[in-house]
Design a protein around this motif. Structure first.
Motif, PDB file in Angstrom:
ATOM      1  N   GLU A 121     -35.794-101.357  34.596  1.00  0.00           N
ATOM      2  CA  GLU A 121     -37.212-100.719  35.627  1.00  0.00           C
ATOM      3  C   GLU A 121     -38.412-100.861  34.550  1.00  0.00           C
ATOM      4  O   GLU A 121     -38.099-100.434  33.341  1.00  0.00           O
ATOM      5  CB  GLU A 121     -36.822 -99.381  35.997  1.00  0.00           C
ATOM      6  CG  GLU A 121     -36.538 -99.249  37.272  1.00  0.00           C
ATOM      7  CD  GLU A 121     -36.259 -97.679  37.452  1.00  0.00           C
ATOM      8  OE1 GLU A 121     -37.128 -96.876  37.121  1.00  0.00           O
ATOM      9  OE2 GLU A 121     -35.121 -97.456  37.974  1.00  0.00           O
ATOM     10  N   ALA A 122     -39.383-101.241  35.126  1.00  0.00           N
ATOM     11  CA  ALA A 122     -40.581-101.249  34.198  1.00  0.00           C
ATOM     12  C   ALA A 122     -40.913 -99.894  33.352  1.00  0.00           C
ATOM     13  O   ALA A 122     -40.563 -98.790  34.300  1.00  0.00           O
ATOM     14  CB  ALA A 122     -41.743-101.690  35.126  1.00  0.00           C
ATOM     15  N   GLY A 123     -41.143 -99.896  32.423  1.00  0.00           N
ATOM     16  CA  GLY A 123     -41.478 -98.671  31.755  1.00  0.00           C
ATOM     17  C   GLY A 123     -40.279 -97.921  30.825  1.00  0.00           C
ATOM     18  O   GLY A 123     -40.384 -97.155  29.751  1.00  0.00           O
ATOM     19  N   LYS A 124     -39.126 -98.387  31.091  1.00  0.00           N
ATOM     20  CA  LYS A 124     -38.006 -98.019  30.470  1.00  0.00           C
ATOM     21  C   LYS A 124     -37.772 -98.769  28.947  1.00  0.00           C
ATOM     22  O   LYS A 124     -38.377 -99.774  28.622  1.00  0.00           O
ATOM     23  CB  LYS A 124     -36.567 -98.350  31.251  1.00  0.00           C
ATOM     24  CG  LYS A 124     -36.383 -97.487  32.208  1.00  0.00           C
ATOM     25  CD  LYS A 124     -35.008 -97.448  32.926  1.00  0.00           C
ATOM     26  CE  LYS A 124     -34.842 -96.280  33.816  1.00  0.00           C
ATOM     27  NZ  LYS A 124     -33.404 -96.627  34.398  1.00  0.00           N
ATOM     28  N   ARG A 125     -37.128 -98.014  28.129  1.00  0.00           N
ATOM     29  CA  ARG A 125     -36.956 -98.611  26.651  1.00  0.00           C
ATOM     30  C   ARG A 125     -35.577 -99.244  26.513  1.00  0.00           C
ATOM     31  O   ARG A 125     -34.705 -98.786  27.121  1.00  0.00           O
ATOM     32  CB  ARG A 125     -37.204 -97.522  25.775  1.00  0.00           C
ATOM     33  CG  ARG A 125     -38.223 -96.444  25.898  1.00  0.00           C
ATOM     34  CD  ARG A 125     -38.269 -95.168  25.176  1.00  0.00           C
ATOM     35  NE  ARG A 125     -37.278 -94.564  26.199  1.00  0.00           N
ATOM     36  CZ  ARG A 125     -36.965 -93.241  25.868  1.00  0.00           C
ATOM     37  NH1 ARG A 125     -37.184 -92.409  25.002  1.00  0.00           N
ATOM     38  NH2 ARG A 125     -35.975 -92.676  26.889  1.00  0.00           N
ATOM     39  N   ALA A 126     -35.665-100.720  26.163  1.00  0.00           N
ATOM     40  CA  ALA A 126     -34.228-101.500  26.002  1.00  0.00           C
ATOM     41  C   ALA A 126     -34.390-101.880  24.657  1.00  0.00           C
ATOM     42  O   ALA A 126     -35.132-102.006  23.754  1.00  0.00           O
ATOM     43  CB  ALA A 126     -34.524-102.762  26.737  1.00  0.00           C
ATOM     44  N   VAL A 127     -33.078-101.524  24.384  1.00  0.00           N
ATOM     45  CA  VAL A 127     -32.928-102.233  22.650  1.00  0.00           C
ATOM     46  C   VAL A 127     -31.620-103.284  22.961  1.00  0.00           C
ATOM     47  O   VAL A 127     -30.872-102.843  23.764  1.00  0.00           O
ATOM     48  CB  VAL A 127     -32.259-100.879  21.772  1.00  0.00           C
ATOM     49  CG1 VAL A 127     -31.591-101.623  20.712  1.00  0.00           C
ATOM     50  CG2 VAL A 127     -33.262 -99.995  21.395  1.00  0.00           C
ATOM     51  N   ILE A 128     -31.978-104.669  22.548  1.00  0.00           N
ATOM     52  CA  ILE A 128     -30.885-105.675  22.472  1.00  0.00           C
ATOM     53  C   ILE A 128     -30.481-105.547  21.160  1.00  0.00           C
ATOM     54  O   ILE A 128     -31.145-105.756  20.160  1.00  0.00           O
ATOM     55  CB  ILE A 128     -31.844-106.924  22.742  1.00  0.00           C
ATOM     56  CG1 ILE A 128     -32.918-106.660  23.827  1.00  0.00           C
ATOM     57  CG2 ILE A 128     -31.056-108.040  23.033  1.00  0.00           C
ATOM     58  CD1 ILE A 128     -32.283-106.334  25.156  1.00  0.00           C
ATOM     59  N   VAL A 129     -29.370-105.657  20.939  1.00  0.00           N
ATOM     60  CA  VAL A 129     -28.352-105.847  19.610  1.00  0.00           C
ATOM     61  C   VAL A 129     -27.992-106.988  19.676  1.00  0.00           C
ATOM     62  O   VAL A 129     -27.147-107.677  20.236  1.00  0.00           O
ATOM     63  CB  VAL A 129     -27.360-104.644  19.789  1.00  0.00           C
ATOM     64  CG1 VAL A 129     -26.528-104.931  18.364  1.00  0.00           C
ATOM     65  CG2 VAL A 129     -27.592-103.307  20.004  1.00  0.00           C
ATOM     66  N   GLY A 130     -28.766-107.768  18.580  1.00  0.00           N
ATOM     67  CA  GLY A 130     -28.421-109.460  18.365  1.00  0.00           C
ATOM     68  C   GLY A 130     -29.609-110.123  18.759  1.00  0.00           C
ATOM     69  O   GLY A 130     -29.969-110.183  19.999  1.00  0.00           O
ATOM     70  N   GLY A 131     -29.863-110.823  17.623  1.00  0.00           N
ATOM     71  CA  GLY A 131     -31.067-111.772  18.020  1.00  0.00           C
ATOM     72  C   GLY A 131     -30.731-113.266  18.191  1.00  0.00           C
ATOM     73  O   GLY A 131     -31.313-113.979  17.522  1.00  0.00           O
ATOM     74  N   GLY A 132     -29.781-113.365  18.855  1.00  0.00           N
ATOM     75  CA  GLY A 132     -29.449-114.875  19.271  1.00  0.00           C
ATOM     76  C   GLY A 132     -29.941-115.332  20.484  1.00  0.00           C
ATOM     77  O   GLY A 132     -30.886-114.484  20.900  1.00  0.00           O
ATOM     78  N   TYR A 133     -29.531-116.467  21.081  1.00  0.00           N
ATOM     79  CA  TYR A 133     -30.235-116.953  22.145  1.00  0.00           C
ATOM     80  C   TYR A 133     -30.221-116.119  23.417  1.00  0.00           C
ATOM     81  O   TYR A 133     -31.086-115.829  23.975  1.00  0.00           O
ATOM     82  CB  TYR A 133     -29.766-118.393  22.673  1.00  0.00           C
ATOM     83  CG  TYR A 133     -30.023-119.482  21.664  1.00  0.00           C
ATOM     84  CD1 TYR A 133     -31.434-119.665  21.518  1.00  0.00           C
ATOM     85  CD2 TYR A 133     -29.247-120.251  21.064  1.00  0.00           C
ATOM     86  CE1 TYR A 133     -31.842-120.575  20.625  1.00  0.00           C
ATOM     87  CE2 TYR A 133     -29.615-121.454  20.302  1.00  0.00           C
ATOM     88  CZ  TYR A 133     -31.151-121.541  19.990  1.00  0.00           C
ATOM     89  OH  TYR A 133     -31.410-122.545  19.295  1.00  0.00           O
ATOM     90  N   ILE A 134     -28.824-115.298  23.564  1.00  0.00           N
ATOM     91  CA  ILE A 134     -28.816-114.828  24.809  1.00  0.00           C
ATOM     92  C   ILE A 134     -29.597-113.467  24.648  1.00  0.00           C
ATOM     93  O   ILE A 134     -30.333-112.870  25.523  1.00  0.00           O
ATOM     94  CB  ILE A 134     -27.179-114.223  24.941  1.00  0.00           C
ATOM     95  CG1 ILE A 134     -26.585-115.681  25.535  1.00  0.00           C
ATOM     96  CG2 ILE A 134     -27.062-113.454  26.215  1.00  0.00           C
ATOM     97  CD1 ILE A 134     -25.196-115.629  25.751  1.00  0.00           C
ATOM     98  N   GLY A 135     -29.663-112.733  23.364  1.00  0.00           N
ATOM     99  CA  GLY A 135     -30.217-111.668  23.045  1.00  0.00           C
ATOM    100  C   GLY A 135     -31.625-111.708  23.366  1.00  0.00           C
ATOM    101  O   GLY A 135     -32.432-110.992  24.181  1.00  0.00           O
ATOM    102  N   LEU A 136     -32.276-112.863  22.910  1.00  0.00           N
ATOM    103  CA  LEU A 136     -33.591-113.159  22.957  1.00  0.00           C
ATOM    104  C   LEU A 136     -34.065-113.489  24.376  1.00  0.00           C
ATOM    105  O   LEU A 136     -35.164-113.074  24.871  1.00  0.00           O
ATOM    106  CB  LEU A 136     -33.973-114.500  22.174  1.00  0.00           C
ATOM    107  CG  LEU A 136     -33.901-114.012  20.514  1.00  0.00           C
ATOM    108  CD1 LEU A 136     -34.462-115.316  19.798  1.00  0.00           C
ATOM    109  CD2 LEU A 136     -34.598-112.785  20.503  1.00  0.00           C
ATOM    110  N   GLU A 137     -33.228-114.276  25.247  1.00  0.00           N
ATOM    111  CA  GLU A 137     -33.436-114.439  26.498  1.00  0.00           C
ATOM    112  C   GLU A 137     -33.568-113.048  27.358  1.00  0.00           C
ATOM    113  O   GLU A 137     -34.584-112.987  28.051  1.00  0.00           O
ATOM    114  CB  GLU A 137     -32.511-115.515  27.172  1.00  0.00           C
ATOM    115  CG  GLU A 137     -32.662-116.929  26.668  1.00  0.00           C
ATOM    116  CD  GLU A 137     -31.910-117.795  27.108  1.00  0.00           C
ATOM    117  OE1 GLU A 137     -30.899-117.498  27.960  1.00  0.00           O
ATOM    118  OE2 GLU A 137     -31.979-118.941  26.599  1.00  0.00           O
TER     119      GLU A 137
END
Ligand SMILES: Cc1cc2nc3c(=O)[nH]c(=O)nc-3n(C[C@H](O)[C@H](O)[C@H](O)COP(=O)(O)OP(=O)(O)OC[C@H]3O[C@@H](n4cnc5c(N)ncnc54)[C@H](O)[C@@H]3O)c2cc1C
Length: 413
Positions: free
Chosen positions: A147-163
């Motif tokens: 949802e807009a405004g929520k805080r997300a952390v993506i662990v891993g800066g590979g293609y899938i994480g970046l997409e």
């Protein structure tokens, strides 16, 4: 004639994604007269996997809009598609497979297209709000918290994480990407491309942390805390972990087939059992082009290997030696890569990598006067030209590559 001899031959395909679904169709096209049984652990009709982190995650497309082929294609080709069925064992001595339901199915030829599964980290397992992304059900889980405004952390800066970061940031979430290497896309791209994508994401307000190794994921109420070795933390509402995949080779290994970092196949996609082939993300294959064993994770590889494996099943052996290629979509940027960046001696950058605009950039990787790989950002024509130059091993005009007054037609020497 005994009854056993009068039964039609059976080809069983395990896994109905890019590799398995095409393999089943190709086996029929190559002239297989008997039964073809295509088994999928997933309940959905076979679908394109790449949109899961792109148009499906963003809600632009439903899963039913990205099916690999219409249901009729299977019935028209007399392919028995069995959805939601897990294969639990292969008995090579009896030439049969066992299903979780208890059913046993005999085969004459068996194809393993079991793909890969996300590598799990021993943190945050089972916590609400912590997700991995491989299949349609995973997307539904992520979307339910996106949802807009929520805080997300993506662990891993590979293609899938970046997409995923791109989709979430476009949806209005506050996104941080944490990567333990010193740059994004470290395993798959050159430093120029890594820097370009860092700039692109920062441009869209995504926070990028490199050299950041996650030490734990804790939950306090609905809030998650991603903890780092230096005692710092980032608070999040949702965490998506994209730290690579592991080949699904357990069935093959338990059946005594040769397995290394994947199911070992020869250039014809044959395994160490003459009646069993394998194709796609689950295989390790000998690449004549690169003079080494490779395991690739791409749609191109899955499809091209499936064609070769199907021909092999039907007694028409072909060698697999396709040029690897791949793409990634993030925001309005399309990256297309041809060839593998192995053993190159120098690189040429075309365009300005410090500027993010629709013109994009290309990076060419060269050995002497031959291109061995290319990464093209928003430059489909350059990508097509490079694919041909690399595949056909044609010498290139080094000066034209960096000269923006010259076009892709000038790249060949
Ligand atoms: C989110 C995401 C985005 C991606 N984006 C791109 C992209 O942009 N470009 C690109 O080239 N590639 C992309 N990829 C990679 C690409 O999707 C894979 O390379 C491709 O799906 C491999 O196909 P496959 O058929 O080998 O395996 P998979 O797609 O992994 O399919 C294997 C299937 O086998 C089933 N299976 C496994 N074991 C069993 C069993 N025992 N019994 C029954 N069924 C079983 C699994 O459930 C699964 O459905 C992406 C992948 C993901 C996850």
């Amino acid at each position: 004639m005994s009854q056993a001899q009068s039964l039609p031959a059976v080809c069983v395909v395990i896994g109905a994604s890019h590799a398995g679904s095409l393999l089943a169709v190709q086996v029929r096209k190559e002239g297989w007269q008997g039964r073809i049984v295509l088994i999928s652990a997933e309940k959905h009709m076979p679908y394109h996997r790449p949109p899961l982190s792109k148009a499906v995650l963003s809600g632009e497309k439903e899963i039913d809009a990205v099916l690999l082929r219409p249901a009729l294609m299977y019935s028209n080709n007399d392919i028995e598609l069995r959805l939601g069925e897990q294969v639990t064992q292969i008995s090579r001595a009896e030439k049969s497979i066992h299903l979780a339901s208890g059913e046993i199915l005999a085969y004459d030829k068996l194809a393993l297209c079991t793909g890969a599964s996300p590598r799990h980290i021993p943190m945050g397992e089972g916590l609400a709000g912590v997700h991995y992304l491989r299949n349609a059900d995973d997307v539904a889980g992520i979307q339910s918290q996106m949802e807009a405004g929520k805080r997300a952390v993506i662990v891993g800066g590979g293609y899938i994480g970046l997409e995923v970061a791109a989709v979430m940031s476009k949806t209005g979430l506050l996104v941080s990407v944490v990567e333990m290497a010193d740059r994004l896309l470290q395993r798959v791209a050159s430093p120029v491309i890594s820097d370009y994508f860092r700039l692109l994401h920062e441009h869209h307000g995504v926070k990028i942390l490199t050299n950041a190794s996650v030490a734990g994921i804790r939950t306090e109420g609905a809030e998650l805390s991603v903890l780092f070795g230096d005692a710092s933390q980032i608070v999040a509402d949702i965490v998506v972990i994209g730290v690579g995949v592991l080949p699904e080779s357990g069935l093959a290994k338990a059946a005594g087939l040769e397995v290394a970092d994947g199911i070992v196949v020869d250039a014809y996609m044959g395994t160490s059992d003459p009646d069993i082939v394998a194709a796609g993300d689950c295989t390790v294959f000998p690449s004549a082009r690169y003079g080494r064993s490779l395991r690739l994770e791409s749609v191109q590889n899955a499809l091209d290997q499936a064609r070769v494996a199907a021909a092999n099943i039907c007694g028409k052996p072909q060698i697999y030696d396709s040029l690897p290629w791949f793409w990634s979509d993030q925001y309005d940027v399309k990256l297309q890569s041809a060839g593998l960046r192995l053993d190159h001696e120098h690189e040429i950058v075309r365009g300005n990598p410090d500027v993010i605009d629709e013109k994009g950039i290309s990076v060419f990787y060269l050995r002497g006067e031959h291109m061995v790989a290319a990464d093209c950002v928003n430059n489909a024509k350059e990508f097509m030209a490079c694919k041909k130059l690399i595949a056909e091993r044609l010498p290139v005009n080094l000066e034209a590559l960096a000269d923006l007054s010259k076009g892709p037609a000038d790249f060949a020497a």
